[in-house]
Write an enzyme that holds these catalytic residues in place. Structure first.
Site, PDB file in Angstrom:
ATOM      1  N   THR A   7       9.533   2.033  31.428  1.00 61.10           N
ATOM      2  CA  THR A   7      10.591   1.019  31.353  1.00 61.10           C
ATOM      3  C   THR A   7      11.913   1.697  31.053  1.00 61.10           C
ATOM      4  O   THR A   7      11.943   2.795  30.476  1.00 61.10           O
ATOM      5  CB  THR A   7      10.289  -0.015  30.236  1.00 61.10           C
ATOM      6  OG1 THR A   7      11.343  -0.975  30.190  1.00 61.10           O
ATOM      7  CG2 THR A   7      10.165   0.629  28.863  1.00 61.10           C
ATOM      8  N   GLY A   8      12.998   1.037  31.436  1.00 63.73           N
ATOM      9  CA  GLY A   8      14.316   1.525  31.045  1.00 63.73           C
ATOM     10  C   GLY A   8      14.840   0.738  29.846  1.00 63.73           C
ATOM     11  O   GLY A   8      15.976   0.941  29.416  1.00 63.73           O
ATOM     12  N   ASN A   9      14.026  -0.175  29.312  1.00 64.05           N
ATOM     13  CA  ASN A   9      14.485  -1.125  28.303  1.00 64.05           C
ATOM     14  C   ASN A   9      13.951  -0.742  26.917  1.00 64.05           C
ATOM     15  O   ASN A   9      12.776  -0.912  26.625  1.00 64.05           O
ATOM     16  CB  ASN A   9      13.988  -2.516  28.732  1.00 64.05           C
ATOM     17  CG  ASN A   9      14.425  -3.614  27.794  1.00 64.05           C
ATOM     18  OD1 ASN A   9      14.638  -3.384  26.624  1.00 64.05           O
ATOM     19  ND2 ASN A   9      14.538  -4.811  28.335  1.00 64.05           N
ATOM     20  N   LYS A  12      12.109  -3.370  24.805  1.00 65.06           N
ATOM     21  CA  LYS A  12      10.692  -3.554  25.146  1.00 65.06           C
ATOM     22  C   LYS A  12       9.833  -2.534  24.410  1.00 65.06           C
ATOM     23  O   LYS A  12       8.763  -2.855  23.917  1.00 65.06           O
ATOM     24  CB  LYS A  12      10.468  -3.341  26.653  1.00 65.06           C
ATOM     25  CG  LYS A  12      10.761  -4.530  27.523  1.00 65.06           C
ATOM     26  CD  LYS A  12      10.260  -4.233  28.942  1.00 65.06           C
ATOM     27  CE  LYS A  12      10.570  -5.353  29.895  1.00 65.06           C
ATOM     28  NZ  LYS A  12      10.133  -5.043  31.269  1.00 65.06           N
ATOM     29  N   ASP A  64       6.299  -6.224  33.650  1.00 67.57           N
ATOM     30  CA  ASP A  64       7.335  -6.908  34.411  1.00 67.57           C
ATOM     31  C   ASP A  64       7.345  -8.360  33.947  1.00 67.57           C
ATOM     32  O   ASP A  64       6.297  -9.003  33.877  1.00 67.57           O
ATOM     33  CB  ASP A  64       7.098  -6.801  35.921  1.00 67.57           C
ATOM     34  CG  ASP A  64       8.406  -6.997  36.670  1.00 67.57           C
ATOM     35  OD1 ASP A  64       9.358  -6.227  36.425  1.00 67.57           O
ATOM     36  OD2 ASP A  64       8.503  -7.948  37.473  1.00 67.57           O
ATOM     37  N   SER A  65       8.535  -8.845  33.606  1.00 64.33           N
ATOM     38  CA  SER A  65       8.647 -10.172  32.998  1.00 64.33           C
ATOM     39  C   SER A  65       9.693 -10.992  33.729  1.00 64.33           C
ATOM     40  O   SER A  65      10.547 -10.443  34.420  1.00 64.33           O
ATOM     41  CB  SER A  65       9.068 -10.051  31.530  1.00 64.33           C
ATOM     42  OG  SER A  65       8.160  -9.253  30.835  1.00 64.33           O
ATOM     43  N   PHE A 141      17.279  -9.290  23.486  1.00 61.23           N
ATOM     44  CA  PHE A 141      17.892  -8.816  24.723  1.00 61.23           C
ATOM     45  C   PHE A 141      17.772  -9.908  25.782  1.00 61.23           C
ATOM     46  O   PHE A 141      17.105 -10.933  25.585  1.00 61.23           O
ATOM     47  CB  PHE A 141      17.248  -7.502  25.194  1.00 61.23           C
ATOM     48  CG  PHE A 141      15.827  -7.634  25.684  1.00 61.23           C
ATOM     49  CD1 PHE A 141      14.761  -7.624  24.807  1.00 61.23           C
ATOM     50  CD2 PHE A 141      15.556  -7.766  27.057  1.00 61.23           C
ATOM     51  CE1 PHE A 141      13.455  -7.744  25.261  1.00 61.23           C
ATOM     52  CE2 PHE A 141      14.253  -7.880  27.518  1.00 61.23           C
ATOM     53  CZ  PHE A 141      13.200  -7.877  26.616  1.00 61.23           C
ATOM     54  N   HIS A 170       5.581 -14.140  25.430  1.00 57.93           N
ATOM     55  CA  HIS A 170       4.897 -13.732  26.653  1.00 57.93           C
ATOM     56  C   HIS A 170       4.434 -12.275  26.555  1.00 57.93           C
ATOM     57  O   HIS A 170       3.306 -11.938  26.859  1.00 57.93           O
ATOM     58  CB  HIS A 170       5.848 -13.921  27.851  1.00 57.93           C
ATOM     59  CG  HIS A 170       7.202 -13.283  27.674  1.00 57.93           C
ATOM     60  ND1 HIS A 170       7.978 -13.476  26.554  1.00 57.93           N
ATOM     61  CD2 HIS A 170       7.905 -12.416  28.451  1.00 57.93           C
ATOM     62  CE1 HIS A 170       9.082 -12.778  26.658  1.00 57.93           C
ATOM     63  NE2 HIS A 170       9.071 -12.121  27.814  1.00 57.93           N
ATOM     64  N   ARG A 171       5.331 -11.394  26.066  1.00 60.19           N
ATOM     65  CA  ARG A 171       5.016  -9.964  25.995  1.00 60.19           C
ATOM     66  C   ARG A 171       3.979  -9.710  24.909  1.00 60.19           C
ATOM     67  O   ARG A 171       3.029  -8.951  25.111  1.00 60.19           O
ATOM     68  CB  ARG A 171       6.310  -9.165  25.724  1.00 60.19           C
ATOM     69  CG  ARG A 171       6.101  -7.639  25.709  1.00 60.19           C
ATOM     70  CD  ARG A 171       7.411  -6.885  25.831  1.00 60.19           C
ATOM     71  NE  ARG A 171       8.087  -7.234  27.078  1.00 60.19           N
ATOM     72  CZ  ARG A 171       9.143  -8.067  27.145  1.00 60.19           C
ATOM     73  NH1 ARG A 171       9.689  -8.566  26.056  1.00 60.19           N
ATOM     74  NH2 ARG A 171       9.673  -8.382  28.315  1.00 60.19           N
TER      75      ARG A 171
HETATM   76  P1  ITT Z   1      12.417  -2.554  32.907  1.00 67.04           P
HETATM   77  O1  ITT Z   1      12.338  -3.172  34.288  1.00 67.04           O
HETATM   78  O2  ITT Z   1      13.085  -1.229  32.870  1.00 67.04           O
HETATM   79  O3  ITT Z   1      11.095  -2.552  32.180  1.00 67.04           O
HETATM   80  P2  ITT Z   1      14.025  -4.933  32.376  1.00 67.04           P
HETATM   81  O4  ITT Z   1      14.849  -5.322  31.174  1.00 67.04           O
HETATM   82  O5  ITT Z   1      14.700  -4.927  33.711  1.00 67.04           O
HETATM   83  O6  ITT Z   1      13.354  -3.520  32.009  1.00 67.04           O
HETATM   84  P3  ITT Z   1      12.054  -6.843  33.469  1.00 67.04           P
HETATM   85  O7  ITT Z   1      12.349  -6.426  34.855  1.00 67.04           O
HETATM   86  O8  ITT Z   1      10.630  -6.984  33.039  1.00 67.04           O
HETATM   87  O9  ITT Z   1      12.749  -5.859  32.396  1.00 67.04           O
HETATM   88  O10 ITT Z   1      12.729  -8.222  33.099  1.00 67.04           O
HETATM   89  C1  ITT Z   1      13.569  -8.944  33.969  1.00 67.04           C
HETATM   90  C2  ITT Z   1      14.662  -9.611  33.195  1.00 67.04           C
HETATM   91  O11 ITT Z   1      14.085 -10.718  32.486  1.00 67.04           O
HETATM   92  C3  ITT Z   1      15.326  -8.727  32.133  1.00 67.04           C
HETATM   93  O12 ITT Z   1      16.456  -8.123  32.651  1.00 67.04           O
HETATM   94  C4  ITT Z   1      15.705  -9.711  31.056  1.00 67.04           C
HETATM   95  O13 ITT Z   1      16.990 -10.215  31.321  1.00 67.04           O
HETATM   96  C5  ITT Z   1      14.693 -10.837  31.221  1.00 67.04           C
HETATM   97  N1  ITT Z   1      13.646 -10.732  30.196  1.00 67.04           N
HETATM   98  C6  ITT Z   1      12.406 -10.182  30.325  1.00 67.04           C
HETATM   99  N2  ITT Z   1      11.742 -10.262  29.149  1.00 67.04           N
HETATM  100  C7  ITT Z   1      12.591 -10.846  28.281  1.00 67.04           C
HETATM  101  C8  ITT Z   1      12.517 -11.186  26.928  1.00 67.04           C
HETATM  102  O14 ITT Z   1      11.441 -10.900  26.200  1.00 67.04           O
HETATM  103  N3  ITT Z   1      13.574 -11.776  26.362  1.00 67.04           N
HETATM  104  C9  ITT Z   1      14.674 -12.048  27.083  1.00 67.04           C
HETATM  105  N4  ITT Z   1      14.845 -11.754  28.351  1.00 67.04           N
HETATM  106  C10 ITT Z   1      13.808 -11.157  28.952  1.00 67.04           C
END
Ligand code: ITT
Length: 186
Positions: A7-9, A12, A64-65, A141, A170-171
């Site tokens: 992940t880049g986050n 997470k 992926d969320s 975030f 969810h996560r």
């Molecule tokens: P990676 O793809 O690098 O893992 P990302 O932040 O882009 O990081 P996702 O593609 O899984 O993660 O998520 C898509 C978007 O959904 C992400 O940019 C957030 O804005 C939102 N999101 C996902 N999970 C979230 C959460 O727990 N709380 C708030 N927003 C979330």
């Protein structure tokens, strides 16, 4: 055991470490690219995990969320990342400004690929709630400030600690399923 989280986050990584610690699983952020093709979240996470595992040659995990808004027929769903980085929270709130149906859900797909033992698994988690009329205090975030899980106090995810968010998110739900699976295999 250790798994690499692709992940880049960084937020997470903190959430997932907290969920998997009780299962004896050490999470390290992988220095690998998460290849994201377009598709449903469980397809995106599995394909990204397979590609990363081929490169890492050790177990990797990809999350992926997405946020699924009922009044928008599930949008942004798998397009959440793009929507967040373009119109953001304010844009999503204005799309819903005339809508009384605020129902929404976060969904998370976690794919685990172990290239040595040829294991591939995906675990899903979901939290139902609603899109707030006004954002809560900054924190967390992404869409955290504009989403409140259904419950008695209406607190947005952005105002919860990592532990409080993981307990219901969810996560948290998806990664606890992975944790149980890995603990049973150790
Ligand atoms: P990676 O793809 O690098 O893992 P990302 O932040 O882009 O990081 P996702 O593609 O899984 O993660 O998520 C898509 C978007 O959904 C992400 O940019 C957030 O804005 C939102 N999101 C996902 N999970 C979230 C959460 O727990 N709380 C708030 N927003 C979330």
């Amino acid at each position: 055991m250790r798994v690499l989280l692709v992940t880049g986050n960084q937020s997470k990584v903190a959430e997932v470490r907290d969920v998997l610690k009780p299962y004896g699983v050490n999470v390290e952020k992988a220095d690998l690219r998460k290849f994201e093709v377009q598709g449903e979240i469980e397809e995106v996470s599995m394909l990204a995990a397979r590609l990363a595992a081929m490169e890492a040659l050790e177990p990797v995990v990809v999350d992926d969320s997405g946020l699924y808004v009922e009044a928008l027929k599930g949008f942004p769903g798998p397009y959440s990342s793009y929507v967040y980085s373009t119109i953001g929270n304010e844009g999503l709130l204005s799309l819903l400004s005339h809508d009384d149906n605020r129902a929404a859900a976060f969904r998370c797909a976690v794919s685990y690929v172990d290239p040595i033992n040829r294991v591939e698994r995906t675990f899903l988690g979901e939290v139902a709630g609603y899109i707030r009329r006004e954002p809560g205090k900054p924190g967390g975030f992404g869409f955290d400030p504009i989403f409140s899980p259904f419950g008695p106090n209406g607190v947005p995810l952005s105002e919860m600690s990592v532990e409080e968010k993981n307990a219901i998110s969810h996560r948290g739900r998806a990664f606890r399923k992975l944790g149980e699976y890995l603990a049973a295999r150790q």
